[in-house]
Design an enzyme around this catalytic site. Structure first.
Site, PDB file in Angstrom:
ATOM      1  N   CYS A   1      -9.980 -24.373  -1.200  1.00 36.69           N
ATOM      2  CA  CYS A   1     -10.961 -23.924  -0.405  1.00 36.69           C
ATOM      3  C   CYS A   1     -11.499 -22.631  -0.558  1.00 36.69           C
ATOM      4  CB  CYS A   1     -10.966 -24.285   1.162  1.00 36.69           C
ATOM      5  SG  CYS A   1     -11.050 -26.177   1.407  1.00 36.69           S
TER       6      CYS A   1
ATOM      7  N   ASP B   1      -9.463 -22.519  11.468  1.00 39.08           N
ATOM      8  CA  ASP B   1      -9.740 -23.763  11.011  1.00 39.08           C
ATOM      9  C   ASP B   1     -10.639 -24.719  12.171  1.00 39.08           C
ATOM     10  OD1 ASP B   1      -8.351 -23.137   8.756  1.00 39.08           O
ATOM     11  OD2 ASP B   1      -6.593 -24.125   9.150  1.00 39.08           O
TER      12      ASP B   1
ATOM     13  N   LYS C   1      -1.228 -31.539   7.689  1.00 37.40           N
ATOM     14  CA  LYS C   1      -1.569 -31.158   6.238  1.00 37.40           C
ATOM     15  C   LYS C   1      -0.736 -29.793   5.774  1.00 37.40           C
ATOM     16  CE  LYS C   1      -5.250 -28.650   4.981  1.00 37.40           C
ATOM     17  NZ  LYS C   1      -5.114 -27.557   4.063  1.00 37.40           N
ATOM     18  N   ASN C   2      -0.854 -28.683   6.476  1.00 35.08           N
ATOM     19  CA  ASN C   2      -0.519 -27.563   6.336  1.00 35.08           C
ATOM     20  C   ASN C   2       0.932 -27.376   6.594  1.00 35.08           C
ATOM     21  OD1 ASN C   2      -2.860 -26.879   5.585  1.00 35.08           O
ATOM     22  ND2 ASN C   2      -3.553 -25.531   7.399  1.00 35.08           N
TER      23      ASN C   2
ATOM     24  N   ARG D   1      -5.117 -25.399  -2.899  1.00 35.55           N
ATOM     25  CA  ARG D   1      -4.621 -23.643  -2.475  1.00 35.55           C
ATOM     26  C   ARG D   1      -2.944 -23.577  -2.142  1.00 35.55           C
ATOM     27  NH1 ARG D   1      -7.242 -19.572  -3.102  1.00 35.55           N
ATOM     28  NH2 ARG D   1      -5.970 -17.996  -2.153  1.00 35.55           N
TER      29      ARG D   1
ATOM     30  N   ARG E   1      -9.388 -33.927   1.191  1.00 35.75           N
ATOM     31  CA  ARG E   1      -8.227 -33.047   1.152  1.00 35.75           C
ATOM     32  C   ARG E   1      -7.308 -32.887   2.400  1.00 35.75           C
ATOM     33  NH1 ARG E   1      -9.408 -27.441  -0.075  1.00 35.75           N
ATOM     34  NH2 ARG E   1      -7.307 -27.448   0.377  1.00 35.75           N
TER      35      ARG E   1
ATOM     36  N   ARG F   1      -9.408 -14.788  -0.806  1.00 36.16           N
ATOM     37  CA  ARG F   1      -8.088 -15.016  -0.162  1.00 36.16           C
ATOM     38  C   ARG F   1      -6.928 -14.442  -1.575  1.00 36.16           C
ATOM     39  NH1 ARG F   1      -8.317 -21.299   1.486  1.00 36.16           N
ATOM     40  NH2 ARG F   1      -6.388 -20.914   2.765  1.00 36.16           N
ATOM     41  N   PRO F   2      -6.897 -13.069  -0.662  1.00 33.62           N
ATOM     42  CA  PRO F   2      -5.724 -12.517  -1.684  1.00 33.62           C
ATOM     43  C   PRO F   2      -4.330 -12.983  -1.556  1.00 33.62           C
ATOM     44  CG  PRO F   2      -6.679 -11.006  -0.102  1.00 33.62           C
ATOM     45  CD  PRO F   2      -7.449 -12.220   0.205  1.00 33.62           C
ATOM     46  N   ILE F   3      -3.398 -12.743  -2.449  1.00 36.50           N
ATOM     47  CA  ILE F   3      -2.054 -13.195  -2.267  1.00 36.50           C
ATOM     48  C   ILE F   3      -1.188 -11.835  -2.163  1.00 36.50           C
ATOM     49  CG2 ILE F   3      -2.119 -15.442  -2.881  1.00 36.50           C
ATOM     50  CD1 ILE F   3      -0.895 -14.742  -5.608  1.00 36.50           C
ATOM     51  N   ASP F   4      -1.697 -10.913  -2.005  1.00 34.75           N
ATOM     52  CA  ASP F   4      -0.976  -9.620  -2.088  1.00 34.75           C
ATOM     53  C   ASP F   4       0.233  -9.476  -1.254  1.00 34.75           C
ATOM     54  OD1 ASP F   4      -3.221  -9.268  -0.386  1.00 34.75           O
ATOM     55  OD2 ASP F   4      -2.185  -7.625   0.326  1.00 34.75           O
ATOM     56  N   GLN F   5       0.226  -9.949  -0.088  1.00 34.26           N
ATOM     57  CA  GLN F   5       1.392 -10.055   0.953  1.00 34.26           C
ATOM     58  C   GLN F   5       2.464 -11.035   0.348  1.00 34.26           C
ATOM     59  OE1 GLN F   5       1.483  -7.763   3.560  1.00 34.26           O
ATOM     60  NE2 GLN F   5      -0.109  -7.351   2.162  1.00 34.26           N
TER      61      GLN F   5
HETATM   62  N1  EPU Z   1      -4.369 -12.242   3.587  1.00 34.17           N
HETATM   63  C1  EPU Z   1      -4.311 -11.094   2.729  1.00 34.17           C
HETATM   64  N2  EPU Z   1      -3.337 -11.339   1.573  1.00 34.17           N
HETATM   65  C2  EPU Z   1      -2.441 -12.057   1.704  1.00 34.17           C
HETATM   66  C3  EPU Z   1      -2.415 -13.134   2.356  1.00 34.17           C
HETATM   67  C4  EPU Z   1      -3.637 -13.207   3.221  1.00 34.17           C
HETATM   68  O1  EPU Z   1      -5.248 -10.279   2.787  1.00 34.17           O
HETATM   69  O2  EPU Z   1      -1.781 -11.920   0.757  1.00 34.17           O
HETATM   70  C5  EPU Z   1      -5.387 -12.340   4.468  1.00 34.17           C
HETATM   71  C6  EPU Z   1      -6.556 -13.430   4.193  1.00 34.17           C
HETATM   72  O3  EPU Z   1      -7.438 -13.176   3.371  1.00 34.17           O
HETATM   73  C7  EPU Z   1      -6.826 -13.775   5.688  1.00 34.17           C
HETATM   74  C8  EPU Z   1      -5.664 -13.661   6.535  1.00 34.17           C
HETATM   75  O4  EPU Z   1      -4.773 -12.497   5.729  1.00 34.17           O
HETATM   76  O5  EPU Z   1      -7.914 -12.815   6.018  1.00 34.17           O
HETATM   77  C9  EPU Z   1      -4.752 -14.755   6.957  1.00 34.17           C
HETATM   78  O6  EPU Z   1      -4.519 -15.645   5.723  1.00 34.17           O
HETATM   79  P1  EPU Z   1      -3.351 -16.469   5.624  1.00 34.17           P
HETATM   80  O7  EPU Z   1      -2.462 -16.148   4.587  1.00 34.17           O
HETATM   81  O8  EPU Z   1      -2.825 -16.678   6.931  1.00 34.17           O
HETATM   82  O9  EPU Z   1      -4.019 -17.841   5.304  1.00 34.17           O
HETATM   83  P2  EPU Z   1      -3.180 -18.981   4.224  1.00 34.17           P
HETATM   84  O10 EPU Z   1      -2.121 -19.040   4.227  1.00 34.17           O
HETATM   85  O11 EPU Z   1      -4.009 -18.776   3.017  1.00 34.17           O
HETATM   86  C10 EPU Z   1      -3.462 -20.843   5.822  1.00 34.17           C
HETATM   87  C11 EPU Z   1      -3.988 -22.298   5.876  1.00 34.17           C
HETATM   88  C12 EPU Z   1      -5.363 -22.257   5.977  1.00 34.17           C
HETATM   89  C13 EPU Z   1      -5.654 -21.503   7.369  1.00 34.17           C
HETATM   90  C14 EPU Z   1      -5.023 -20.013   7.365  1.00 34.17           C
HETATM   91  C15 EPU Z   1      -5.240 -19.265   8.509  1.00 34.17           C
HETATM   92  C16 EPU Z   1      -2.254 -23.278   4.803  1.00 34.17           C
HETATM   93  C17 EPU Z   1      -2.142 -24.168   3.331  1.00 34.17           C
HETATM   94  N3  EPU Z   1      -3.321 -22.976   4.890  1.00 34.17           N
HETATM   95  O12 EPU Z   1      -4.050 -20.118   4.826  1.00 34.17           O
HETATM   96  O13 EPU Z   1      -5.791 -23.642   6.463  1.00 34.17           O
HETATM   97  O14 EPU Z   1      -7.324 -21.408   7.646  1.00 34.17           O
HETATM   98  O15 EPU Z   1      -3.721 -20.204   7.059  1.00 34.17           O
HETATM   99  O16 EPU Z   1      -4.704 -19.907   9.748  1.00 34.17           O
HETATM  100  O17 EPU Z   1      -1.450 -23.496   5.364  1.00 34.17           O
HETATM  101  C18 EPU Z   1      -7.182 -25.311   6.121  1.00 34.17           C
HETATM  102  O18 EPU Z   1      -6.264 -26.103   6.534  1.00 34.17           O
HETATM  103  O19 EPU Z   1      -8.499 -25.814   5.921  1.00 34.17           O
HETATM  104  C19 EPU Z   1      -6.897 -23.881   5.659  1.00 34.17           C
HETATM  105  C20 EPU Z   1      -7.778 -23.073   5.017  1.00 34.17           C
END
Ligand code: EPU
Length: 423
Positions: free
Chosen positions: A117, A307, A22-23, A93, A400, A122-126
């Site tokens: 989810c 996960d 999926k991811n 997401r 999903r 789940r911020p996107i600041d990065q």
């Molecule tokens: N974070 C920030 N700022 C950002 C981005 C992330 O503070 O801009 C923090 C998050 O809050 C978290 C950590 O960094 O504490 C890691 O987040 P990451 O960005 O790695 O996660 P993601 O990209 O939102 C993906 C998967 C998730 C999985 C996580 C961790 C996808 C589409 N989603 O999420 O998958 O839990 O990586 O491995 O690839 C799932 O499949 O059920 C799922 C939630």
């Protein structure tokens, strides 16, 4: 509304074939926006997140065909729109990957903030830090993110992430592929789907190196050409079946996997009493002895995946002794599902980032509610292992991310049905 009805207490036996990841799929499909020509993408899982994403891309002008099961042919050459349908974008997401792909392709994007989810903040600041680093001007509101070239235009740059974010790494890779100059992502995420995205982009003519290490380099190219690519098997779907067999007992061959991706999961399941045999692209799991306690702390890859936290918690809930489960990727991810497991008889105490799970002899069927995808999968596992009947509600979360869950479990001997409400 539909729910799963599960009559538990049967060991799982037989063979299950794992679908595409999926991811990886939700990163690779938006990446097709960068390609001038037709991409044939194989091993695409038939799950609702993928269907939503394909609808979004079609709405933007992509030509999408599904010539055979699990194959998507997509041609984004005629896409003109840089503002994908906000309502669809909010349904998942990973729609935030449209930001990076559109920035790379058109130099601008206007994308609603994603849904999906929400088990944690789940911020996107990065992601935004990455776009700014590439020279974009960012307008972020509570509703959307709008991107356009800053005064000096878009160019490659060195971007050091504050944490190894999967989403930010993907978004920067997508944006940088067609942006002039070299981009270096430091502290990049190393998850298998990062490598898969890099392999897809390189197959289409990109110059990405270092994916799978913490430094990813992208040399911008002028264009990408079409081609054929097969998505890797889903690490977490495979892990979920392995945890299910660990919980119920039984003997299952899990096919179409990359065993190395599963090491971090099988190590813990073995500690709990499962026997695991690895083949080239399959793993056999046998669990006949009583379950033993263990300690698990989630980490980014190659650590134990967040996960898989909820699924392993179910195994702990039925193990001899007291297990400790610590979440270190999200500030908390125990929301909701631990209470649901307690309603089935589990004994779980949460203290901040750690759950203390005291094993009980038996879980009992109950009506439980999925609050997110993986929590939902865990409740299905609990239902399979429990005595009596379990109803899992809110199964749209589960659908999903798990292809043909009911069919696959039924083939392993589970008694599970998808029941629609009569209206
Ligand atoms: N974070 C920030 N700022 C950002 C981005 C992330 O503070 O801009 C923090 C998050 O809050 C978290 C950590 O960094 O504490 C890691 O987040 P990451 O960005 O790695 O996660 P993601 O990209 O939102 C993906 C998967 C998730 C999985 C996580 C961790 C996808 C589409 N989603 O999420 O998958 O839990 O990586 O491995 O690839 C799932 O499949 O059920 C799922 C939630």
């Amino acid at each position: 509304m539909a729910r799963y009805e599960i009559n538990g207490g049967r060991p799982l036996t037989g063979t299950v074939t794992i679908s595409g990841a999926k991811n990886a799929a939700v990163a690779i499909l938006p990446a097709a926006l960068l390609v001038s020509g037709r991409c044939r993408i194989e091993n695409v899982p038939d799950i609702s997140d993928v269907r939503i994403l394909l609808n979004i891309l079609e709405g933007m002008g992509a030509k999408v065909e599904l010539p055979e099961p699990e194959v998507v042919e997509i041609d984004c050459s005629d896409v003109q729109r840089t503002e994908p349908d906000a309502e669809l974008v909010r349904q998942m997401r990973a729609s935030y990957y449209l930001m990076g792909a559109l920035l790379g392709r058109f130099g601008k994007a206007h994308v609603a903030l994603p849904g999906g989810c929400n088990f944690a903040s789940r911020p996107i600041d990065q992601h935004i830090k990455g776009f700014l680093g590439l020279g974009a001007q960012v307008d972020e509101t509570e509703e959307y993110v709008a991107l356009e070239p800053g005064e000096e235009g878009l160019r490659g740059n060195r971007i050091s992430l504050d944490m190894a974010s999967v989403g930010a790494t993907v978004n920067i890779m997508l944006a940088a592929t067609l942006i002039p100059g070299q981009t270096i992502i430091e502290n990049a995420a190393k998850e298998p789907h990062i490598v898969d995205l890099a392999n897809f982009l390189n197959t289409m003519g990109a110059r990405v190196s270092g994916a799978g290490t913490d430094t990813v380099k992208i040399k911008g190219v002028n264009s990408l050409r079409g081609g054929t690519y097969a998505i890797i098997p889903d690490q977490i779907e495979a892990g979920t079946y392995l945890a299910a067999v660990t919980a119920t007992g039984g003997n299952v061959l899990v096919r179409n996997v990359i065993p190395k991706h599963l090491d971090c999961i099988t190590t813990k399941l073995q500690e709990m009493g499962a026997k695991v045999v690895c083949y080239d692209d399959a793993v056999r799991i046998i669990r006949s002895e009583p379950l033993r306690r263990t300690t698990v702390k989630t980490h980014p890859y190659p650590g134990f995946p967040t996960d898989m936290q909820a699924q392993v918690c179910v195994c702990m809930a039925m193990a001899n002794g007291v297990s400790l489960l610590t979440e270190s990727v999200y500030e908390t991810r125990f929301f909701g599902y631990c209470e649901e497991l307690e309603s089935m008889g589990a004994n779980i105490k949460i203290n901040g980032k750690t759950a203390t799970v005291t094993g009980v002899e038996q879980l009992y069927g109950a009506t439980v509610f999925a609050h997110d995808l993986r929590a939902g999968a865990a409740l299905v596992i609990a239902g399979l292992a429990a005595e009596g009947t379990t109803y899992v509600e809110n199964i749209h979360f589960i659908e999903r991310g798990y292809e043909n869950l009911v069919e696959k479990l039924t083939a392993l001997g589970a008694d599970i049905r998808r029941v629609e409400d009569e209206t």
